[in-house]
Design an enzyme around this catalytic site. Structure first.
Site, PDB file in Angstrom:
ATOM      1  N   LEU A 159     -19.864  -4.136  -3.070  1.00  0.00           N
ATOM      2  CA  LEU A 159     -18.495  -3.716  -3.381  1.00  0.00           C
ATOM      3  C   LEU A 159     -18.369  -3.514  -4.871  1.00  0.00           C
ATOM      4  O   LEU A 159     -18.931  -4.281  -5.657  1.00  0.00           O
ATOM      5  CB  LEU A 159     -17.503  -4.788  -2.928  1.00  0.00           C
ATOM      6  CG  LEU A 159     -17.452  -5.033  -1.425  1.00  0.00           C
ATOM      7  CD1 LEU A 159     -17.994  -6.400  -1.082  1.00  0.00           C
ATOM      8  CD2 LEU A 159     -16.034  -4.894  -0.924  1.00  0.00           C
TER       9      LEU A 159
ATOM     10  N   HIS B  30       0.836  -1.213   0.000  1.00  0.00           N
ATOM     11  CA  HIS B  30       0.000   0.000   0.000  1.00  0.00           C
ATOM     12  C   HIS B  30       0.866   1.256   0.000  1.00  0.00           C
ATOM     13  O   HIS B  30       0.777   2.096   0.881  1.00  0.00           O
ATOM     14  CB  HIS B  30      -0.928   0.000   1.224  1.00  0.00           C
ATOM     15  CG  HIS B  30      -1.962  -1.075   1.160  1.00  0.00           C
ATOM     16  ND1 HIS B  30      -3.021  -1.053   0.285  1.00  0.00           N
ATOM     17  CD2 HIS B  30      -2.080  -2.236   1.856  1.00  0.00           C
ATOM     18  CE1 HIS B  30      -3.760  -2.138   0.437  1.00  0.00           C
ATOM     19  NE2 HIS B  30      -3.196  -2.870   1.371  1.00  0.00           N
TER      20      HIS B  30
ATOM     21  N   ASP C 192     -13.692  -0.700   4.163  1.00  0.00           N
ATOM     22  CA  ASP C 192     -12.411  -0.158   3.699  1.00  0.00           C
ATOM     23  C   ASP C 192     -12.504   0.427   2.294  1.00  0.00           C
ATOM     24  O   ASP C 192     -11.523   0.921   1.776  1.00  0.00           O
ATOM     25  CB  ASP C 192     -11.291  -1.195   3.837  1.00  0.00           C
ATOM     26  CG  ASP C 192     -11.569  -2.436   3.028  1.00  0.00           C
ATOM     27  OD1 ASP C 192     -12.668  -2.545   2.463  1.00  0.00           O
ATOM     28  OD2 ASP C 192     -10.687  -3.305   2.967  1.00  0.00           O
TER      29      ASP C 192
ATOM     30  N   ASN D 135     -10.144  -4.653   9.121  1.00  0.00           N
ATOM     31  CA  ASN D 135      -9.090  -5.650   9.003  1.00  0.00           C
ATOM     32  C   ASN D 135      -9.509  -6.937   9.705  1.00  0.00           C
ATOM     33  O   ASN D 135      -8.829  -7.465  10.574  1.00  0.00           O
ATOM     34  CB  ASN D 135      -7.818  -5.074   9.660  1.00  0.00           C
ATOM     35  CG  ASN D 135      -6.639  -5.983   9.439  1.00  0.00           C
ATOM     36  OD1 ASN D 135      -6.712  -6.895   8.604  1.00  0.00           O
ATOM     37  ND2 ASN D 135      -5.588  -5.772  10.195  1.00  0.00           N
TER      38      ASN D 135
ATOM     39  N   VAL E 249     -19.033  -4.895   5.199  1.00  0.00           N
ATOM     40  CA  VAL E 249     -17.811  -5.525   4.697  1.00  0.00           C
ATOM     41  C   VAL E 249     -17.068  -4.586   3.761  1.00  0.00           C
ATOM     42  O   VAL E 249     -15.874  -4.742   3.518  1.00  0.00           O
ATOM     43  CB  VAL E 249     -18.154  -6.861   3.992  1.00  0.00           C
ATOM     44  CG1 VAL E 249     -16.903  -7.564   3.516  1.00  0.00           C
ATOM     45  CG2 VAL E 249     -18.925  -7.778   4.935  1.00  0.00           C
ATOM     46  N   ALA E 250     -17.781  -3.595   3.255  1.00  0.00           N
ATOM     47  CA  ALA E 250     -17.165  -2.655   2.318  1.00  0.00           C
ATOM     48  C   ALA E 250     -16.548  -1.465   3.027  1.00  0.00           C
ATOM     49  O   ALA E 250     -16.224  -0.466   2.393  1.00  0.00           O
ATOM     50  CB  ALA E 250     -18.223  -2.190   1.310  1.00  0.00           C
TER      51      ALA E 250
ATOM     52  N   VAL F  96     -19.312 -12.009  -1.946  1.00  0.00           N
ATOM     53  CA  VAL F  96     -19.341 -11.682  -0.528  1.00  0.00           C
ATOM     54  C   VAL F  96     -20.731 -11.930   0.056  1.00  0.00           C
ATOM     55  O   VAL F  96     -20.899 -12.576   1.091  1.00  0.00           O
ATOM     56  CB  VAL F  96     -18.910 -10.220  -0.300  1.00  0.00           C
ATOM     57  CG1 VAL F  96     -19.010  -9.866   1.176  1.00  0.00           C
ATOM     58  CG2 VAL F  96     -17.488 -10.001  -0.794  1.00  0.00           C
TER      59      VAL F  96
END
Lengths: 306, 306, 306, 306, 306, 306
Positions: free
Chosen positions: F176, F32, F206, F236, F203-204, F115
């Protein structure tokens, strides 16, 4: 298979002339203009933009505004066929699931495409002994994967079809060929060999049927007897469950309708090729080739829409 | 629930007088003599031995020659209820399973005894969202074991029944009490609160029904509308599938019939207490207490059969 | 069915005389003394305490030290029968599960008791079309509950057995009557009517078999042909899988063995009625009635053990 | 894997010379001419048209007339491996499903392609604890989707294979590479580490096997012991179930045979590219490149068929 | 296990003195008076009728007002144990279901009674590899019937427990003996042998626990580490989900409460023996023997209630 | 979502300067670099070859070294969300599965991609009532195929999302869009309409989240309350189960690492396009366009690697 005409008294066809539409207004629904040239001319005369659900088409040839209707019909076919096995309706007087000590009835499904697979799922849910036939072995392999041996898969050929038809309590015809007449797989002689009171449901009836003796019927008079066999030939099955059909259809049409409303018809048709294929009549000109042929005009190319 | 009267034109009751039976001959079938004293007297006058399927009874109180009919009815209840959800028959126009993107319909089943459990199994097979209510928590625990969470179990009380009835597309009444009138769980007011076109099937209709507005109907005219709700009240559901019903019934009656044929009626009744409980009339005397009461005679004790 | 004789060269029976046991020592194993009076006398002469696995019995009549062997046999019956359908072994050359496009084979199981139900479970796992027959309708109802319509349940009578036997690829005899000869349900004539190369496995072979033409075989020569049908008659199936059988048997015998070791035989027999029923010979006296009869002695009552 | 040689006495290979075929006649079967140049020359000399099942090939490289044989072998692998776990055959004496209180046996399957997935399905049906290994994680994802966590998926690498092989009761080699020697995944050292009496079945045996110690065997003598492990190396498994194999093969060959019969060989080969790839010998000339190389001739291009 | 104390700040016990209850009023709730003599005396002094949920008892010894709490705890045990496998909470950092290519975690459940079976069901739903141990083989047979081989059943003995504990990621203690201290099956030495970060949940904690190292905790501080193993000892698990617990409890208590309200306490206690067993204190007298013993009084016999 | 930072005390980011790497050494991990130009420059200065897991990319755009982390997160989302429904953590105090007599809780999942499907599978395993929404009807069709009617599929539009959010006990955001900010489907107003104590897992998160009120949290403080709703925003998630995550990640990275080790970085990058796309920094030059832009340099084309 479309959800119109949901009242039990029968389906009311679109009138031959449409008087309430004004210049440049959009008519977005099932149209089936080819066999109705008068209606086409009426739409032309009024300057309407007529977009037909049944000709909206994806790049892969699939027809997204027919799919929900097909899904309803696949599931209704076994449901209604099962009902008509009742003795009071001319059927064999069989409960498909049997009861403990009495074996279950047999459902034979011709065609293991999407329609046949969905019909097989429903028939298994009903507790029947299910046979599934197809010429294409790969389809049978797929069915075997899905149903894990609970469905008998049989390679379709004349001999095997004859055998299977003779022992079926409920025979579901699900042999459809996109955009063509369904091939006849069950001859009149085979129907004669069926058990008295057996039931035939032909999902392909509006494409001519894959059973030779089937002919279209309505939800009001859905069945007739032929050779001692109950024939269910409703061409417009979704009309039986309009609530489900309407939600299903709206789910599919809404994105196109929003696009028409938000962008206007010209920009929408240019941006969305699927929608563009649905345009039949455009401000006086006929756009769809088959409809144009039916009224003896030259079709306006999509690229010339203004 | 018995398989007699299987012809679509309606059920033909036993005649009030029986002329073709001779002295000492055995009549072994469904009889229901209590409400028909003339028939009882006719059997007495002819010296017949009349053994009623419906009173053959095991030590645990179960009625082995009614069970197969009950099994047929349990499975037909959801099948026929589903059919009458069709708009053409007054129903809501719902496909129980829904289609992708359109949620499935709701089936509420009152009573989690054998009848309710079997109805729930069928409703799951049909792809419905199923709620099962019972006063007895142990029955709900058993249902939860069997269905592993696929059925919603709800403790039955007036508040919960009201809630459930309002959201049901198909309501199956399956509250039966052996040998007694079914208790009314769904009042007329609750039926009025149902969605228009919802369907009620009451398996307890021949015991008075657990839905206040139900009344008996026939396979020829199976449904009627009340408060906008389709009522299916066929008391004789097995007549709809006589082939399955007859095999099921014969499986159950054959061992008794063989015993009667092989040993003669007297030895058979002495050796087999279940069969003995089925004896209603014996060579001029009435044996079954309820039937004797109906004709105002003293019942002959089983021990005095000769 | 016991796990002794697990070596492939065949089963070695217990010797007629036992020389290595000393006065008061305990012999706790399968004994089957009734047909071997010499062995009984030898045990008496040596003062042994002989407790037989096969007569340890619960209050409800069940035999807890035979159950694990029965569980092994139930599961092996379909496994081995399937193998012998191979053409190289005289079988029909059928894969039970079929392949996509070729229907699965048919397994008919006579008897829906524990043995039959377990065999049905295995046969379903093998992908077969399974029919299950029983005289007792309640057992078929239970099977229908468990298998949810994936198994065809058929009321057992001569006509139905004939039909089923003719179409079976694999026929499993599982009609056992506790402590009695198995009744013959499949006559020699029926076996003659079977398809050439069909396979018969009779789990009841050590009780005489429920198929007329079956006779006991060994794991070394497990099958023979009769009327063109492969007969599998291994009476001692657990010997084929001694590892599984031994663990299963030890799980069941260990609690009794611990009780014998911790309390001594007298206290153990007094405290544990199941174990007491297993005592056959006790310090010179015969205790088990059937064994006593075989050697012409009066049985010592359990209450007189010292 | 082909269904020829179905008699237990062993497979009879095609003779080196074919005398009964006449000029221009069609021979359509499994041929495997490359290693048999004499046979090729005999076919040339007689002017035959020889079309080999094994070289009929679709555009995607799949071999439609080998698929049914592969389907039979996949399903037989676990069936036969399970049988040879029997102690009488040298196996561990394990019942794969275990019994209550005794854990089930472990089946390790190397390769999660079509063969491995089908073997896993069968092993689950047998009640085993199943591990499935593959180098390709996407294949393991697909297996996880299908089996919903009932199969343990393990990334294949040397360390993991070693671990898995040590605990396997039944090891199924299913690593196949189209048209190439199977890669060896299980070394001789790993086989030595296996439990005594474990069983190895290598479906890739006719491509050299993915287990180092495997060698081809026949249905008559199917197994041999090596390092205490039972090796099942039948290269021609479909011969064990010729009835199923023949129907499966005929389902696949019939459409090609009908095309040959209806159109004649030249038109059929021109119209159907799959069939054309099957042509090995054509009226004296060799067409298939590999066969041509074997007899030292130049291959006739398909475009020059007359 | 009761739903009181549902606020996160911890459970508020009943006060030692009750001042708000008046003479003859009914207190119907969980009481647990035996260890709280002051509270008993306070209830006596005020003339209350105190009926304890926990002593309402059926003829078969079951405790209907504890069952719903037990059902909640059984299902929560695996849910919470799974959460604490998270590394952030001291656990092994394991996802029970694994992911494709990474094997699933192992859940070992000691005890195959109702609690153990329900825990096993949940663990299977979580995608774990599940082992179930019990001393009673019949319970393992029942588990095998229900789970069809998806759960490994193992006969419980010291050796097997040691093996199983060593490989468990999550160990659920579910060995309960009605009305007695739970027997210790997992010793401290066994806990020391567990993998670091493994999790122990002991549903029997409020009966002393079947794991030697367990001690009661609260929903606020539910876990502690011992020997590197996470111990979850919440004795009052239903407090974590008070909404579900309250509905569940009310379903069970409502019929008794209605009977008390409709008939008055005396008539209700006379008519309903289950309810009568719940009476602990009655207008100044102690009725329940254990509670009476705790305050050193003679228990008033139920027959003397006035 | 990556497995770094697995210690409960929180995630330790990579340092801004890397001092231990030497010229030409390979750094192959999650990097990253775009938002950390100092780190990029440090790697350049040291002459390192830095290959980032997150930019290794297949021809079809999929990211094989992110997939295992996504698989972990999909499965953890429902697990953790369920835990936080506990009252002690601010949740509604609901057991998702309910108990007999108390209906199960509702899980609504937005997005039916991979997902969402995996989350739905887990939620079904937990015994919940599951609704799955997507704009794409074909995805709902696929879900219907997989789950066979056990999941309610609903066409996603603003009206339907509003309805569904109001009745959800647990809402899982799984919308996502590869490489883009997730679209907001659930507005703050909708969150306000949720039941108090309901739980949201996004879940999205990030990618910005599809629920307006979500913000990133850590495994140490995973939840916060907003509008009475528990928000779980751990970006995370794999850090919670590092053992599973690490094995999963290693399975995916090992083949690339072996290729780097066996061939050297230059040959490996030339031979394997997927790996080449992972190269961010190469001996002083920046290769990845986005990273180059972040440090204001021109990216070195892959073809110029030396």
């Amino acid at each position: 298979m479309e959800p119109g005409g949901t009242h039990p008294e029968g389906e009311e066809p679109l009138p031959e002339e449409i008087t309430w539409i004004r210049d440049g207004q959009i008519l977005f629904t099932y149209l089936h203009l080819a066999p109705m040239p008068e209606l086409t001319r009426s739409l032309q005369a009024r300057g309407a933009i007529a977009i037909a659900y049944e000709t909206v088409e994806r790049a892969d040839g699939s027809l997204p505004l027919l799919t929900p209707m097909s899904e309803v019909a696949e599931r209704l076919a076994v449901q209604e066929g099962t009902h008509y096995l009742g003795r009071a309706y001319g059927g064999r007087g069989i409960l498909l699931s049997g009861i403990p000590g009495v074996p279950h009835g047999n459902v034979a499904i011709l065609g293991a495409g999407t329609v046949g697979l969905n019909a097989a799922k429903v028939a298994l849910g009903y507790g029947a002994d299910v046979s599934l036939l197809d010429i294409n072995l790969d389809r049978l392999r797929h069915a075997d994967d899905i149903f894990g041996g609970r469905v008998v898969t049989i390679a379709s050929n004349r001999f095997n079809v004859e055998q299977v038809v003779q022992r079926a309590d409920l025979l579901v015809g699900a042999v459809l060929v996109a955009g063509a007449r369904a091939p006849v797989r069950v001859t009149e002689a085979m129907v004669k060999s069926m058990k008295p009171g057996a039931v035939v449901v032909d999902v392909a009836v509006d494409q001519g049927g894959c059973v030779e003796t089937i002919r279209p019927t309505t939800v009001v008079e859905p069945v007739y007897m032929a050779h001692g066999v109950v024939h269910y030939g409703v061409a417009n099955m979704p009309a039986l469950v309009p609530r489900t059909s309407t939600f299903g259809l709206t789910n599919a049409t809404l994105p196109y309708a929003l696009e028409l409303a938000n962008r206007g018809p010209l920009a929408a048709a240019r941006a969305n090729a699927e929608l563009a294929r649905g345009v039949n009549v455009w401000r006086g000109r006929v756009v769809h080739p088959a409809v144009a042929a039916a009224v003896g005009e030259r079709a306006l190319p999509l690229s010339e829409l203004r």
